[in-house]
Design a protein around this motif. Structure first.
Motif, PDB file in Angstrom:
ATOM      1  N   LEU A 106      34.219  17.396 -38.595  1.00 23.27           N
ATOM      2  CA  LEU A 106      33.183  16.392 -38.397  1.00 23.27           C
ATOM      3  C   LEU A 106      31.922  16.822 -39.242  1.00 23.27           C
ATOM      4  O   LEU A 106      31.575  17.838 -39.064  1.00 23.27           O
ATOM      5  N   ILE A 107      31.626  15.890 -40.395  1.00 20.06           N
ATOM      6  CA  ILE A 107      30.624  16.112 -41.344  1.00 20.06           C
ATOM      7  C   ILE A 107      29.349  15.498 -40.836  1.00 20.06           C
ATOM      8  O   ILE A 107      29.464  14.306 -40.748  1.00 20.06           O
ATOM      9  N   LEU A 108      28.329  16.291 -40.857  1.00 19.58           N
ATOM     10  CA  LEU A 108      27.034  15.376 -40.174  1.00 19.58           C
ATOM     11  C   LEU A 108      25.932  15.567 -41.324  1.00 19.58           C
ATOM     12  O   LEU A 108      26.043  16.740 -41.972  1.00 19.58           O
ATOM     13  N   ALA A 109      25.186  14.560 -41.496  1.00 22.69           N
ATOM     14  CA  ALA A 109      24.258  14.756 -42.794  1.00 22.69           C
ATOM     15  C   ALA A 109      22.969  13.831 -42.229  1.00 22.69           C
ATOM     16  O   ALA A 109      22.907  13.000 -41.570  1.00 22.69           O
ATOM     17  N   THR A 110      21.626  14.657 -42.550  1.00 26.48           N
ATOM     18  CA  THR A 110      20.448  13.708 -42.199  1.00 26.48           C
ATOM     19  C   THR A 110      20.056  13.383 -43.708  1.00 26.48           C
ATOM     20  O   THR A 110      20.377  13.663 -44.511  1.00 26.48           O
ATOM     21  N   GLU A 111      19.103  12.326 -43.519  1.00 25.34           N
ATOM     22  CA  GLU A 111      18.577  11.641 -44.787  1.00 25.34           C
ATOM     23  C   GLU A 111      17.773  12.572 -45.857  1.00 25.34           C
ATOM     24  O   GLU A 111      17.812  12.341 -46.930  1.00 25.34           O
ATOM     25  N   ASP A 112      17.333  13.617 -45.140  1.00 27.93           N
ATOM     26  CA  ASP A 112      16.702  14.644 -46.097  1.00 27.93           C
ATOM     27  C   ASP A 112      17.427  15.823 -46.397  1.00 27.93           C
ATOM     28  O   ASP A 112      17.145  16.626 -47.176  1.00 27.93           O
TER      29      ASP A 112
END
Ligand code: S6P
Ligand code: ZN
Length: 188
Positions: A106-112
């Motif tokens: 599961l790859i997670l990312a924030t907008e920053d």
């Protein structure tokens, strides 16, 4: 106010991830993911990459959406089969994934530009907080299946991911093992 819902029970096949009866089934094929992979020119457009079984529940803040996702094994070019990935349209809505079958990430990312990589395997429970885009990747030779439950009105923002991608991609390395590689074009 108490929502006007009746209790119900559905059966999830823990090996295949299929939800019986009235689940809404949606297939995502190579052609549906054009632009998400680095190079899909060698892949048949009709090939199914993943299937989502969704139990119909009103898209209300008081409800919980329930679905399973089954990602077929395989690669497109050097990239392992993966979902499109999305932010929730209501950014603060969270989600839980429970791994059922197969092995993946599961790859997670924030907008920053922050990112995290979590395992998905039978019994894994992953918490996706609001504000984190999420994409799942099948690394194994068998279908990867997981159950998801999320806030009813979360919605899906695909456009942000389609435009910017994720900070990392999961590809097969020269030694044949999976490699999580920085995606140089990704905004910071
Ligand atoms: C919904 C949840 C999953 C995904 C599914 C397919 O919030 O995260 O049910 O919709 O895994 O991924 P995608 O990115 O194509 O919606
Ligand atoms: Zn989601």
């Amino acid at each position: 106010m108490i929502p006007n819902m009746e209790p119900f029970t559905r059966s999830v096949d823990l090996l295949s991830g299929a939800i019986a009866a009235d689940a809404v089934v949606e297939d995502r094929r190579v052609a549906d993911l054009h632009g998400y992979y680095l190079d899909d020119s060698g892949a048949e457009p009709d090939r199914i990459i993943y299937r989502v079984y969704a139990v119909p529940v009103p898209e209300a803040n008081s409800e919980l959406q329930c679905s399973t996702t089954v990602i077929e094994p395989g690669r497109i070019g050097r990239e392992y089969h993966m979902t499109k990935g999305h932010f929730h349209a209501h950014r603060d809505r969270s989600e839980v994934y429970l791994g059922l079958a197969g092995e993946g990430l599961l790859i997670l990312a924030t907008e920053d530009g922050r990112h995290r990589v979590e395992p998905i395997r039978p019994g894994s429970l992953s918490y996706v907080p609001g504000g984190w885009a999420h994409r799942s990747v099948n690394l194994g030779d068998e279908p990867l299946a997981f159950f998801a439950v999320y806030v009813g009105d979360a919605g899906h923002d695909y456009a942000t991911v389609a435009e910017h991608g994720f900070p990392v991609r999961v590809i097969v390395g020269d030694d044949g093992a999976p490699l999580v590689k920085q995606h140089p074009g990704h905004r910071r």
